[in-house]
Design a protein around this motif. Structure first.
Motif, PDB file in Angstrom:
ATOM      1  N   ALA A 174      85.017 -35.301 103.553  1.00  0.00           N
ATOM      2  CA  ALA A 174      84.322 -36.303 102.756  1.00  0.00           C
ATOM      3  C   ALA A 174      84.278 -37.649 103.475  1.00  0.00           C
ATOM      4  CB  ALA A 174      85.019 -36.461 101.408  1.00  0.00           C
ATOM      5  N   ALA A 175      83.308 -38.454 103.086  1.00  0.00           N
ATOM      6  CA  ALA A 175      83.178 -39.799 103.661  1.00  0.00           C
ATOM      7  C   ALA A 175      82.937 -40.817 102.551  1.00  0.00           C
ATOM      8  CB  ALA A 175      82.010 -39.835 104.644  1.00  0.00           C
ATOM      9  N   ILE A 176      83.699 -41.917 102.614  1.00  0.00           N
ATOM     10  CA  ILE A 176      83.416 -43.091 101.794  1.00  0.00           C
ATOM     11  C   ILE A 176      82.540 -43.993 102.652  1.00  0.00           C
ATOM     12  CG2 ILE A 176      84.410 -45.175 100.750  1.00  0.00           C
ATOM     13  CD1 ILE A 176      87.056 -43.418 100.459  1.00  0.00           C
ATOM     14  N   SER A 213      69.273 -37.996 106.569  1.00  0.00           N
ATOM     15  CA  SER A 213      69.346 -39.370 107.076  1.00  0.00           C
ATOM     16  C   SER A 213      70.723 -40.022 106.907  1.00  0.00           C
ATOM     17  CB  SER A 213      68.281 -40.240 106.397  1.00  0.00           C
ATOM     18  OG  SER A 213      68.505 -40.275 105.002  1.00  0.00           O
ATOM     19  N   GLU A 214      71.676 -39.310 106.294  1.00  0.00           N
ATOM     20  CA  GLU A 214      73.010 -39.912 106.038  1.00  0.00           C
ATOM     21  C   GLU A 214      73.907 -39.827 107.274  1.00  0.00           C
ATOM     22  OE1 GLU A 214      73.573 -41.606 103.535  1.00  0.00           O
ATOM     23  OE2 GLU A 214      72.274 -40.917 101.914  1.00  0.00           O
ATOM     24  N   THR A 215      73.418 -40.363 108.389  1.00  0.00           N
ATOM     25  CA  THR A 215      74.175 -40.196 109.637  1.00  0.00           C
ATOM     26  C   THR A 215      75.434 -41.056 109.687  1.00  0.00           C
ATOM     27  OG1 THR A 215      72.636 -41.755 110.567  1.00  0.00           O
ATOM     28  CG2 THR A 215      72.263 -39.481 111.095  1.00  0.00           C
ATOM     29  N   THR A 216      75.444 -42.185 108.968  1.00  0.00           N
ATOM     30  CA  THR A 216      76.636 -43.050 108.973  1.00  0.00           C
ATOM     31  C   THR A 216      77.821 -42.304 108.362  1.00  0.00           C
ATOM     32  OG1 THR A 216      75.240 -45.009 108.811  1.00  0.00           O
ATOM     33  CG2 THR A 216      77.543 -45.279 108.207  1.00  0.00           C
ATOM     34  N   ALA A 217      77.592 -41.728 107.188  1.00  0.00           N
ATOM     35  CA  ALA A 217      78.652 -40.952 106.519  1.00  0.00           C
ATOM     36  C   ALA A 217      79.023 -39.729 107.351  1.00  0.00           C
ATOM     37  CB  ALA A 217      78.185 -40.532 105.130  1.00  0.00           C
ATOM     38  N   LEU A 218      78.016 -39.066 107.921  1.00  0.00           N
ATOM     39  CA  LEU A 218      78.288 -37.879 108.753  1.00  0.00           C
ATOM     40  C   LEU A 218      79.195 -38.246 109.922  1.00  0.00           C
ATOM     41  CD1 LEU A 218      77.792 -34.928 109.593  1.00  0.00           C
ATOM     42  CD2 LEU A 218      75.715 -35.691 110.769  1.00  0.00           C
ATOM     43  N   GLY A 219      78.912 -39.397 110.558  1.00  0.00           N
ATOM     44  CA  GLY A 219      79.708 -39.811 111.723  1.00  0.00           C
ATOM     45  C   GLY A 219      81.179 -39.971 111.406  1.00  0.00           C
ATOM     46  N   VAL A 220      81.491 -40.616 110.282  1.00  0.00           N
ATOM     47  CA  VAL A 220      82.909 -40.827 109.969  1.00  0.00           C
ATOM     48  C   VAL A 220      83.549 -39.539 109.437  1.00  0.00           C
ATOM     49  CG1 VAL A 220      82.926 -41.684 107.559  1.00  0.00           C
ATOM     50  CG2 VAL A 220      84.526 -42.605 109.237  1.00  0.00           C
ATOM     51  N   ALA A 221      82.746 -38.668 108.815  1.00  0.00           N
ATOM     52  CA  ALA A 221      83.264 -37.357 108.403  1.00  0.00           C
ATOM     53  C   ALA A 221      83.666 -36.553 109.639  1.00  0.00           C
ATOM     54  CB  ALA A 221      82.219 -36.606 107.582  1.00  0.00           C
ATOM     55  N   MET A 222      82.839 -36.634 110.694  1.00  0.00           N
ATOM     56  CA  MET A 222      83.171 -35.947 111.951  1.00  0.00           C
ATOM     57  C   MET A 222      84.486 -36.473 112.539  1.00  0.00           C
ATOM     58  SD  MET A 222      79.276 -35.956 113.463  1.00  0.00           S
ATOM     59  CE  MET A 222      79.625 -35.471 115.151  1.00  0.00           C
ATOM     60  N   ALA A 223      84.631 -37.816 112.532  1.00  0.00           N
ATOM     61  CA  ALA A 223      85.858 -38.433 113.054  1.00  0.00           C
ATOM     62  C   ALA A 223      87.074 -38.001 112.236  1.00  0.00           C
ATOM     63  CB  ALA A 223      85.728 -39.953 113.049  1.00  0.00           C
TER      64      ALA A 223
END
Length: 540
Positions: free
Chosen positions: A6-8, A445-455
């Motif tokens: 999950a991502a906040i 288009s939710e790449t910001t949330a995806l990026g931190v979910a990956m991290a």
């Protein structure tokens, strides 16, 4: 069931909680809550830290309810990441857990006179005096001057500092501290990408810099510890996800770079949110710009991994111009209407809109600029103005792209884009036309949330998301090709630059008045606080 991460995503205008499949990167469920901004004085922008946390809790719980309706067990969520609006500055009391003042948002201009004073005392009055350590010019944008203002002007902050109760943080620090226990042992930390936006962080030593802290007269003991962008910082203490590790932290623009999978030197993305941010990965060495771009820490994906750097072009007002047309001017009822209005005109009919509401950021770094609309005739109507507003976003992107191409010597051949505004197809086509290169938008288009979910999913001790090149998910995208000839594009861009010059040097004198209410000397409050400007004032 595949593991979920999950991502906040706590942005300037809303908070979201999103849940992804760690194997396919598919978005499973999400919830969004808008955030109120307050503008107590001209140029001031604040948000309530309590409301921010309330929105985080609400988004988490609503999303968990949605997962239950989908018959998905929330125990499949193996980690949570936090991504956030950067530079926004908070100070809170570590004993009570309460904020000592509203969050001062990155766009806020109250520190303009502080910035002018700092630049005047710099050798040669050079705003780039600290760039060799920070990668940043001295500007109202970054956290150090906001924190200095809070210490100087808010009695509660000053008193809490004297009695060693004050904690400083950007939005990521506040969220992580609250979620991991708050006053009962919460983790007071930030990651390298957020720390690099404070002007207190040395991007070479990758730590807080005593000399920079002395320069701004900031006590080091109130700063959070600096960690990598991918490691376990602590565990959720309450709610539906109690016990789940928080293991990813990235400033929103860094998170979008990761989410767009720009892991190689030379890859770039542009995010269209409240502002507009173009980042280009420059690898493991910081590149100092000669053309008004920032040097920033992109990410550090693990304690023992090298830090990656980026060149960044920052535009203050992108989506915010649409919000202004909606909320301030009442031109539209919803943000989506802007596309219909602009499409009805099909042109700005010679009208140019420079939305320098918070001065101009890259490549000018000119806090004295203010917004203007020019080229008006009796023929101009609100449709032309809507078109000009969308064009303004594209022209500002063109300016930072040109700067980036000059700095790197290798022109970008296409632009990867993401963020809320990219759902506006007219905007995307305009952007391709004005840049004269294709614009590529991922379908999700939710790449910001995806990026931190990956991290978060890739962190040591979690290990449910692989970042190795062969195992990155395939992403589908839409492509917009330029459809006008380059001569027309250049003509319109030249007119835009003429308009920008007319917006420059508007606020030229430093205001002086006896403020009241918050403390001693209310640095940099703009003229709006006077019933009328003093007669002696002259605009140059």
């Amino acid at each position: 069931m595949d593991p979920l991460v999950a991502a906040i995503d706590q942005g300037t205008s809303s908070t979201r909680f999103l849940v992804f499949n760690a194997k396919t990167a598919e978005l499973i469920s999400h919830h969004q809550v808008e955030i109120n901004q307050s503008f107590p004085k001209e140029g001031w922008v604040e948000e309530d830290p309590r409301e921010i946390m309330q929105s985080v809790h609400e988004c988490i719980e609503r999303t968990c309810e949605k997962l239950c309706k989908l018959n998905i067990d929330v125990s499949n969520i193996k980690a949570v990441g936090v991504t956030n609006q950067r530079e926004t500055t908070l100070v809170w009391d570590k004993d009570t857990g309460e904020p000592l003042y509203n969050a001062i948002v990155w766009l806020d201009l109250r520190t303009q006179s502080t910035v002018e004073r700092l630049i005047n005392k710099a050798p040669g009055r050079n705003k780039n005096h600290l760039r060799h350590k920070t990668g940043l010019p001295i500007s109202t944008y970054f956290s150090a001057v906001k924190l200095r203002w809070l210490l100087d002007n808010v009695d509660e902050v000053h008193e809490a500092f004297l009695s060693q109760r004050a904690m400083f943080g950007t939005v990521d620090s506040w969220i992580i501290w609250c979620l991991t226990g708050g006053k009962n042992g919460g983790a007071h930390c930030t990651d390298v990408s957020n720390a690099s936006r404070t002007m207190l962080f040395n991007i070479h030593t990758m730590d807080w810099d005593p000399e920079l802290c002395r320069y701004f007269d900031i006590p080091m003991e109130i700063l959070p510890s600096v960690r990598s962008s991918s490691e376990i910082y602590g565990w959720m203490k309450s709610g539906s996800l109690a016990g789940v590790p928080i293991s990813g932290c990235l400033g929103d623009q860094s998170a979008a770079l990761v989410g767009q999978m720009c892991f190689n030197e030379g890859q770039a993305k542009n995010t269209y949110g409240t502002g507009c941010f173009l980042l280009r990965n420059t690898g493991t060495k910081p590149v100092i710009s000669d053309h008004g771009l920032l040097t920033t820490v992109a990410y550090k994906l693990g304690k023992d991994e090298p830090a990656r750097y980026a060149l960044e072009g920052s535009v203050a007002i992108a989506g915010a111009v649409v919000r202004w047309l909606k909320d301030n001017m009442g031109m539209v009822q919803s943000s989506s209407e802007i596309e219909k209005l602009a499409a009805a005109a099909g042109t700005s009919y010679g009208c140019y809109f420079v939305p320098a509401f918070s001065g101009l950021y890259a490549p000018y770094w000119e806090p004295s600029a203010r917004g203007i609309i020019c080229g008006l005739t009796q023929f101009t109507n609100r449709n032309h103005l809507a078109f000009a507003a969308l064009e303004a976003v594209c022209f500002q992107t063109r300016e930072i792209l040109d700067a980036m191409n000059q700095d790197s010597g290798v022109p970008l051949t296409q632009l990867n884009v993401d963020g809320g505004m990219t759902s506006n197809r007219l905007l995307m086509q305009l952007q391709a036309d004005i840049l004269c290169i294709p614009v590529v938008r991922p379908t999700m288009s939710e790449t910001t949330a995806l990026g931190v979910a990956m991290a978060a999913g890739a962190a040591e001790g979690v290990g449910v998301w692989s970042l190795s090149p062969g195992q990155l998910p395939h992403v589908t995208s839409e492509r917009y090709e330029p459809q006008i000839n380059p001569e027309e594009s250049e003509y319109r861009f030249a007119r835009w630059k003429k308009a920008v010059q007319k917006a420059m040097n508007w606020e030229t004198t430093e205001p002086c008045y006896n403020g009241s209410g918050l403390g001693k000397n209310m640095n940099g409050a703009p003229w709006g606080v006077h019933p009328s400007p003093p007669p002696s004032r002259v605009d140059h």
